[in-house]
Design an enzyme around this catalytic site. Structure first.
Site, short mmCIF file in Angstrom:
data_model
loop_
_atom_site.label_atom_id
_atom_site.label_comp_id
_atom_site.label_asym_id
_atom_site.label_seq_id
_atom_site.Cartn_x
_atom_site.Cartn_y
_atom_site.Cartn_z
N GLY A 21 24.32 35.09 -37.74
CA GLY A 21 24.98 34.30 -36.93
C GLY A 21 25.34 33.40 -38.37
CE1 TYR A 164 15.74 29.31 -29.52
CE2 TYR A 164 14.76 27.56 -29.25
CZ TYR A 164 15.39 27.78 -29.50
OH TYR A 164 15.54 27.83 -31.17
CE LYS A 168 14.33 31.29 -32.23
NZ LYS A 168 15.42 32.15 -33.70
#
Length: 270
Positions: A21, A164, A168
């Site tokens: 990324g 999400y 995490k």
């Protein structure tokens, strides 16, 4: 325990830092910080144009070797393709930065399951698999580092960012476990847990309606990257940059879960 590192003595020259990324935002600045320390770079992302732009910017300023690989990291076989590329190109990896990831904002039942599965694949499956497949390179180099990118969302459930936040939380838990497992092998694992930053995260997550909230607390990704790399080389297990993020972290610890969850639900309500 603080590990003596070769951040400034350049014993690592000719080894590579692999950053996923890395075409924009935090990933780009993490690449810059490692280039400053004379690491050669392998940058991986989906956009060849964005990767080429980052490459041009970094090699113009730093005397390193920079290799790019265009790859969809959410694909099931992405980590094995990346490992095979490192083997084929004879790249010695001594730093792995698992930065690739994204979020989706909205109620669980209304978000596309395909999109949510892609998020799980990238945030959890690829991160885990890539860590596993690159680990032999790191152990071979005896003094190596892994930087995993989580989020302040890792510390509590976040309604409207449910999957999400859960992904995490997984990254944080895995990172802390691996920190203890791998330190005897000369590999230090650090988990960065940033809050909102001035990147494209909010746009990709569909959070434009919350711009007033995210912009208020946004941190500069360049500053976050500087903090992350410094703490990684010091061997720190967990990094929460920014005063407001540290206060939030303390609140997550201090107050009952139902209270912090209710606050998050009201803040991120769609």
């Amino acid at each position: 325990m603080v590990l003596n590192c070769y951040e400034n003595d350049y014993e690592h020259m000719n080894t590579y830092a692999l950053i996923t990324g890395a075409s924009q935002g935090l990933g780009k600045y993490l690449a810059v910080e490692l280039a400053k320390r004379k690491y050669n770079l392998l940058l991986v992302a989906r956009s060849v144009q964005a990767l080429e732009a980052v490459k041009k910017e970094i090699v113009r300023t730093h005397n390193i070797t920079l290799t790019i690989l265009v790859l969809d990291l959410s694909a099931i076989d992405a980590s094995t393709k990346l490992r095979d590329f490192c083997v084929t190109e004879s790249l010695e990896i001594s730093v792995l930065v698992n930065n690739a990831g994204f979020g989706l904002w909205g109620s669980f039942e209304r978000l596309s399951m395909v999109d949510q599965q892609n998020m799980i694949n990238l945030n959890i499956s690829t991160l885990t698999s890539l860590t596993y497949h690159i680990l032999p390179f790191l152990i071979k180099n005896k003094r190596s580092y892994i930087l995993q990118i989580a989020s302040t969302a890792a510390y509590q459930p976040v309604p409207s960012l449910a999957v999400y936040a859960a992904s995490k939380a997984y990254v944080l838990s895995l990172s802390r476990s691996l920190h203890h497992e791998l330190k005897s092998k000369g590999v230090r694992v650090t988990c960065l847990c940033p809050g909102p930053m001035e990147t494209g995260f909010s746009d990709r997550a569909g959070m434009q309606a919350l711009a007033h909230l995210t912009e208020k607390y946004n941190m500069n990704p360049e500053i976050v990257a500087q903090k992350a790399i410094k703490e990684m080389f010091s061997g720190k297990i967990e990094v929460v940059p920014g005063v407001m993020n540290k206060i939030q972290r303390f609140g997550d610890w201090l107050f009952p879960k139902y209270m912090t969850e209710r606050i998050a639900a009201n803040l991120y309500k769609k």
